[in-house]
Design a protein around this motif. Structure first.
Motif, PDB file in Angstrom:
ATOM      1  N   MET A   1       0.847  -1.172   0.000  1.00  0.00           N
ATOM      2  CA  MET A   1       0.000   0.000   0.000  1.00  0.00           C
ATOM      3  C   MET A   1       0.892   1.235   0.000  1.00  0.00           C
ATOM      4  O   MET A   1       1.983   1.217   0.549  1.00  0.00           O
ATOM      5  CB  MET A   1      -0.936  -0.110   1.211  1.00  0.00           C
ATOM      6  N   ARG A   2       0.418   2.278  -0.624  1.00  0.00           N
ATOM      7  CA  ARG A   2       1.170   3.522  -0.696  1.00  0.00           C
ATOM      8  C   ARG A   2       1.241   4.194   0.683  1.00  0.00           C
ATOM      9  O   ARG A   2       0.315   4.096   1.473  1.00  0.00           O
ATOM     10  CB  ARG A   2       0.505   4.493  -1.660  1.00  0.00           C
ATOM     11  N   GLU A   3       2.330   4.905   0.909  1.00  0.00           N
ATOM     12  CA  GLU A   3       2.518   5.610   2.180  1.00  0.00           C
ATOM     13  C   GLU A   3       1.395   6.626   2.421  1.00  0.00           C
ATOM     14  O   GLU A   3       0.944   6.784   3.554  1.00  0.00           O
ATOM     15  CB  GLU A   3       3.882   6.303   2.208  1.00  0.00           C
ATOM     16  N   GLU A   4       0.941   7.301   1.371  1.00  0.00           N
ATOM     17  CA  GLU A   4      -0.139   8.285   1.519  1.00  0.00           C
ATOM     18  C   GLU A   4      -1.396   7.636   2.091  1.00  0.00           C
ATOM     19  O   GLU A   4      -2.093   8.222   2.914  1.00  0.00           O
ATOM     20  CB  GLU A   4      -0.500   8.931   0.172  1.00  0.00           C
ATOM     21  N   ARG A   6      -1.476   4.766   3.920  1.00  0.00           N
ATOM     22  CA  ARG A   6      -1.213   4.377   5.315  1.00  0.00           C
ATOM     23  C   ARG A   6      -1.354   5.567   6.251  1.00  0.00           C
ATOM     24  O   ARG A   6      -1.947   5.461   7.325  1.00  0.00           O
ATOM     25  CB  ARG A   6       0.178   3.752   5.452  1.00  0.00           C
ATOM     26  N   ARG A   7      -0.809   6.726   5.851  1.00  0.00           N
ATOM     27  CA  ARG A   7      -0.927   7.929   6.690  1.00  0.00           C
ATOM     28  C   ARG A   7      -2.386   8.321   6.875  1.00  0.00           C
ATOM     29  O   ARG A   7      -2.803   8.667   7.979  1.00  0.00           O
ATOM     30  CB  ARG A   7      -0.150   9.098   6.074  1.00  0.00           C
ATOM     31  N   ALA A   8      -3.168   8.285   5.803  1.00  0.00           N
ATOM     32  CA  ALA A   8      -4.589   8.650   5.885  1.00  0.00           C
ATOM     33  C   ALA A   8      -5.337   7.709   6.825  1.00  0.00           C
ATOM     34  O   ALA A   8      -6.165   8.138   7.629  1.00  0.00           O
ATOM     35  CB  ALA A   8      -5.226   8.629   4.496  1.00  0.00           C
ATOM     36  N   ILE A   9      -5.031   6.426   6.736  1.00  0.00           N
ATOM     37  CA  ILE A   9      -5.662   5.444   7.626  1.00  0.00           C
ATOM     38  C   ILE A   9      -5.275   5.724   9.071  1.00  0.00           C
ATOM     39  O   ILE A   9      -6.133   5.771   9.957  1.00  0.00           O
ATOM     40  CB  ILE A   9      -5.255   4.008   7.224  1.00  0.00           C
ATOM     41  N   GLY A  80      -4.422  -0.610  -3.611  1.00  0.00           N
ATOM     42  CA  GLY A  80      -3.479  -1.728  -3.613  1.00  0.00           C
ATOM     43  C   GLY A  80      -4.145  -3.088  -3.643  1.00  0.00           C
ATOM     44  O   GLY A  80      -3.526  -4.091  -3.955  1.00  0.00           O
ATOM     45  N   GLY A  81      -5.434  -3.119  -3.272  1.00  0.00           N
ATOM     46  CA  GLY A  81      -6.168  -4.381  -3.278  1.00  0.00           C
ATOM     47  C   GLY A  81      -5.835  -5.286  -2.109  1.00  0.00           C
ATOM     48  O   GLY A  81      -5.812  -6.507  -2.259  1.00  0.00           O
ATOM     49  N   HIS A  82      -5.557  -4.680  -0.937  1.00  0.00           N
ATOM     50  CA  HIS A  82      -5.192  -5.482   0.232  1.00  0.00           C
ATOM     51  C   HIS A  82      -5.882  -4.982   1.492  1.00  0.00           C
ATOM     52  O   HIS A  82      -6.207  -3.805   1.618  1.00  0.00           O
ATOM     53  CB  HIS A  82      -3.677  -5.441   0.464  1.00  0.00           C
ATOM     54  N   HIS A  83      -6.026  -5.890   2.442  1.00  0.00           N
ATOM     55  CA  HIS A  83      -6.588  -5.561   3.753  1.00  0.00           C
ATOM     56  C   HIS A  83      -5.505  -4.986   4.656  1.00  0.00           C
ATOM     57  O   HIS A  83      -4.306  -5.143   4.391  1.00  0.00           O
ATOM     58  CB  HIS A  83      -7.177  -6.817   4.411  1.00  0.00           C
ATOM     59  N   PHE A  84      -5.950  -4.358   5.739  1.00  0.00           N
ATOM     60  CA  PHE A  84      -5.062  -3.868   6.780  1.00  0.00           C
ATOM     61  C   PHE A  84      -5.785  -3.994   8.109  1.00  0.00           C
ATOM     62  O   PHE A  84      -7.006  -4.130   8.161  1.00  0.00           O
ATOM     63  CB  PHE A  84      -4.641  -2.410   6.525  1.00  0.00           C
ATOM     64  N   THR A  85      -5.011  -3.969   9.162  1.00  0.00           N
ATOM     65  CA  THR A  85      -5.560  -4.005  10.517  1.00  0.00           C
ATOM     66  C   THR A  85      -4.612  -3.234  11.416  1.00  0.00           C
ATOM     67  O   THR A  85      -3.459  -2.982  11.046  1.00  0.00           O
ATOM     68  CB  THR A  85      -5.738  -5.463  11.003  1.00  0.00           C
ATOM     69  N   ASP A  97      -0.022  -3.917   7.311  1.00  0.00           N
ATOM     70  CA  ASP A  97      -0.368  -3.852   5.891  1.00  0.00           C
ATOM     71  C   ASP A  97      -0.182  -5.251   5.302  1.00  0.00           C
ATOM     72  O   ASP A  97       0.943  -5.725   5.163  1.00  0.00           O
ATOM     73  CB  ASP A  97       0.556  -2.833   5.222  1.00  0.00           C
ATOM     74  N   TYR A  98      -1.294  -5.918   4.991  1.00  0.00           N
ATOM     75  CA  TYR A  98      -1.223  -7.274   4.450  1.00  0.00           C
ATOM     76  C   TYR A  98      -0.555  -7.315   3.083  1.00  0.00           C
ATOM     77  O   TYR A  98       0.064  -8.319   2.726  1.00  0.00           O
ATOM     78  CB  TYR A  98      -2.617  -7.901   4.381  1.00  0.00           C
ATOM     79  N   GLY A  99      -0.669  -6.259   2.308  1.00  0.00           N
ATOM     80  CA  GLY A  99      -0.010  -6.208   0.997  1.00  0.00           C
ATOM     81  C   GLY A  99       1.496  -6.200   1.120  1.00  0.00           C
ATOM     82  O   GLY A  99       2.198  -6.846   0.345  1.00  0.00           O
ATOM     83  N   GLU A 100       2.013  -5.479   2.105  1.00  0.00           N
ATOM     84  CA  GLU A 100       3.458  -5.409   2.346  1.00  0.00           C
ATOM     85  C   GLU A 100       3.928  -6.543   3.246  1.00  0.00           C
ATOM     86  O   GLU A 100       5.119  -6.852   3.293  1.00  0.00           O
ATOM     87  CB  GLU A 100       3.832  -4.067   2.988  1.00  0.00           C
TER      88      GLU A 100
END
Length: 108
Positions: A1-4, A6-9, A80-85, A97-100
């Motif tokens: 996922m892009r840093e932008e 992640r920061r927004a989340i 990115g098409g991925h989940h996060f928690t 970040d599940y994508g990373e």
């Protein structure tokens, strides 16, 4: 996922969980501080739309779902098409970040 994204989340999750609007975010991964609110990313020069459990980062042009439960959050990054928690403890935000396949830590 892009840093932008992640920061927004991280900023929006912290705002919802702590019931206050941060004015900046520090990325431990990047070692940088960025001016950012739940509705505007100054580093990217872009608005962040917020409607219920949906975010839209206008700089990236992407939707994000964000669900909060207690001090934990989860969702999906459509760019990115991925989940996060993750979780928020005070001013500390931990995001997986599940994508990373990695954790990212922030302070808001």
């Amino acid at each position: 996922m892009r840093e932008e994204i992640r920061r927004a989340i991280a900023v929006n999750a912290a705002a919802r969980i702590n019931n206050r609007n941060p004015s900046g975010i520090y990325s431990y991964d990047r070692g940088t501080h960025s001016s950012m609110t739940p509705s505007y990313d100054y580093e990217a020069g872009a608005h962040i739309g917020n409607s219920g459990s949906n975010l839209y980062h206008y700089g990236v042009g992407s939707h994000i779902s964000l669900n909060v439960n207690g001090n934990k959050f989860s969702g999906y990054d459509y760019d990115g098409g991925h989940h996060f928690t993750g979780s928020v403890t005070g001013k500390t935000v931990n995001l997986y970040d599940y994508g990373e396949g990695s954790y990212f830590n922030y302070s808001v």
